[in-house]
Structures are given as C-alpha cells and as structure tokens.
Design an enzyme around this catalytic site. Structure first.
Site, PDB file in Angstrom:
ATOM      1  N   CYS A  98       0.644  -1.132  -0.025  1.00  0.00           N
ATOM      2  CA  CYS A  98      -0.051   0.014  -0.316  1.00  0.00           C
ATOM      3  C   CYS A  98       0.628   1.238   0.015  1.00  0.00           C
ATOM      4  O   CYS A  98       1.358   1.734  -0.988  1.00  0.00           O
ATOM      5  CB  CYS A  98      -0.774  -0.016   1.268  1.00  0.00           C
ATOM      6  SG  CYS A  98      -2.531   0.867   1.059  1.00  0.00           S
ATOM      7  N   HIS A 194      -3.461  -5.885   2.471  1.00  0.00           N
ATOM      8  CA  HIS A 194      -3.305  -5.865   4.080  1.00  0.00           C
ATOM      9  C   HIS A 194      -3.679  -7.089   4.774  1.00  0.00           C
ATOM     10  O   HIS A 194      -4.322  -7.917   4.068  1.00  0.00           O
ATOM     11  CB  HIS A 194      -3.529  -4.851   4.835  1.00  0.00           C
ATOM     12  CG  HIS A 194      -3.046  -3.376   4.421  1.00  0.00           C
ATOM     13  ND1 HIS A 194      -1.938  -2.817   4.835  1.00  0.00           N
ATOM     14  CD2 HIS A 194      -3.808  -2.259   3.753  1.00  0.00           C
ATOM     15  CE1 HIS A 194      -1.789  -1.532   4.319  1.00  0.00           C
ATOM     16  NE2 HIS A 194      -2.697  -1.087   3.505  1.00  0.00           N
TER      17      HIS A 194
END
Ligand code: GLN
Length: 252
Positions: A98, A194
């Site tokens: 990310c 994630h």
C-alpha cells in the site's frame, strides 16, 4: 539432520510503515522459512539507516497513512532509493504494501493535493480521492487466489507497459475501475493487500522464498524440501483464516 540454509531480509521502517497487521508479513516469512529448515535473518532499518542490497535476499516494507509516508519520505529517498534500484536489478525479492507500494511508483498525489515524487520502480502513478477504497479483497495471481484487506484513498494507474500483480476478483484493487491490482517489476511486488497478507496467502510466501533461494543458492524450494526431508505442511490455520472471510466464500 537438517541442513540449515540461510536467507537475509530487511524490514524498512517497521516502527512507522506498519498498519493493518503488515508487520505479520515479515514474521510469517521467518516462520514459513523455518518450516523448511531455512533461517531467515531479519534486519530492521530505521529512518537514518540504509541497507546493503548485495547482502539482502528479501526486502519488506509495510503501509502507512499520508502522515507516515510524509514522515519517512526524505530518508527513504536519501538512504534507500539507490539501494532499492540495485536490488531490483539484481532480481532480489521485495514485497511493498500500500503506502510503500505507492512510493515505488512515479508519484503519489496525497489527500491534501501534495505531489510526492516516487522512485519509479513501477511505471504507475497514484492520486488520492474520496471515498476511500476499503474492505476485503480477492485477486488472481498466476493460478493462485490471494485474499486480504484494503484501505486506501489512493487510486493507482499503471502505465501501458507496467505489469500488474494480479487481477481483481472481488474488491477494488488499484483503482476500483480497471480490475488491476498492484504491480510487478522483476521480483518486486507492490500490492494494496493488508491483513496481514502472507499468512493468508502461504502459497505466495513459498513462491517468494523459492525465488530468493534460486537467487542465493541456485536451488529451488522443492530441492531444499527434499534435502531436508520436510513433510508436507498442513496449513490449517492459514486455510481457516482464508475461509473465515465470509464475503469471499464462493470465490476461494
Ligand atoms: N496513504 C495511502 C492511501 O491512503 C496509503 C494507505 C495505506 O498504506 N493503507 O492511499
């Protein structure tokens, strides 16, 4: 008696770039490697430090909100940019999640419209927009279905020649439009997943360990499994963790 093989890894800014369980990735690398008789030595890299790509097999960097990205930025460019380029060209393995994935691209336009110039290891750019793209996600990479959790304001757009990491089966991925997720250049992988990512996608963790072993020893993971007489791992926890994501039932 098992032959102990060794691999080395660095974790860039673990105190700062670590959200939604990202730290679990480097811990799972170590655990998974140990299941095969491979000792993974991990070095945490803090703001003022850098790392030597010649002595590093695996690089990990977690996610971070705009504030964290801004906090590490100057140090990242000054201390790690050239090292990462060298590692990429030496086919070393990197997993960037990310916020760090975004810094490996050409630029990131943050939620307050500031342009943060990236290090262009991925030919792509990111612009933060509302609403945030959040929720569970499933993607296809080779024949593997990888699952995780995403939460990002950034929309990433890959340039034509840039390979994505995977194809979105469920969720938003890079931008919620073009079904691409993440990016791949050589053995550098950027992803929005994630969760943490690797414990739920152990087959991808094996894939990365296999690449690192081929680079370091010119041996495949299967060969080391044979040499060390490793019995098949049952992956019960990992498989249950995948199955527990209700929304993804029917996809995985
Ligand atoms: N700050 C970035 C964004 O919002 C990255 C967030 C993250 O790492 N989850 O898109």
């Amino acid at each position: 008696m098992q032959n102990i093989f060794e691999l080395t890894a660095v974790d860039l800014y673990p105190e700062i770039m670590n959200i939604y369980g990202d730290r679990g990735n480097i811990l799972y690398f170590k655990y998974r490697a140990s299941m095969y008789g491979i000792e993974l030595k991990i070095e945490n890299i803090s703001l003022k430090n850098s790392f030597n790509p010649d002595c590093t097999d695996i690089i990990f960097m977690g996610g971070g909100q705009d504030a964290e990205q801004a906090l590490i930025y100057e140090y990242f460019i000054k201390n790690c940019k050239d090292m990462l380029k060298k590692a990429l060209n030496a086919n070393k393995v990197m997993l960037a999640v990310c916020g760090s994935y975004q810094l490996l691209c050409d630029y990131y336009k943050s939620s307050d419209n500031k342009i943060v110039k990236g290090i262009s290891l991925f030919n792509a750019y990111t612009e933060s927009k509302r609403p945030r793209l959040t929720g569970n996600i499933a993607i296809k990479f080779n024949d593997v279905i990888a699952v995780g959790f995403e939460n990002h304001g950034g929309r990433t757009y890959l340039e034509k020649k840039q390979e994505s990491f995977g194809t979105v089966l469920y969720g938003s991925g890079n931008n919620g439009d073009d079904k691409t997720e993440g990016a791949r250049t050589n053995n550098f992988f950027g992803t929005y997943l994630h969760g943490s990512f690797l414990p739920k996608n152990f087959m991808f963790c094996d894939y990365l360990i296999d690449i690192a072993l081929k680079n370091r020893y010119d041996m495949a993971l299967d060969e080391i499994i044979e040499i060390n007489g490793i019995k098949p791992i049952d992956n019960v926890f990992e498989t249950n963790a995948r199955r527990d994501i209700r929304e993804l039932r029917g996809i995985i």
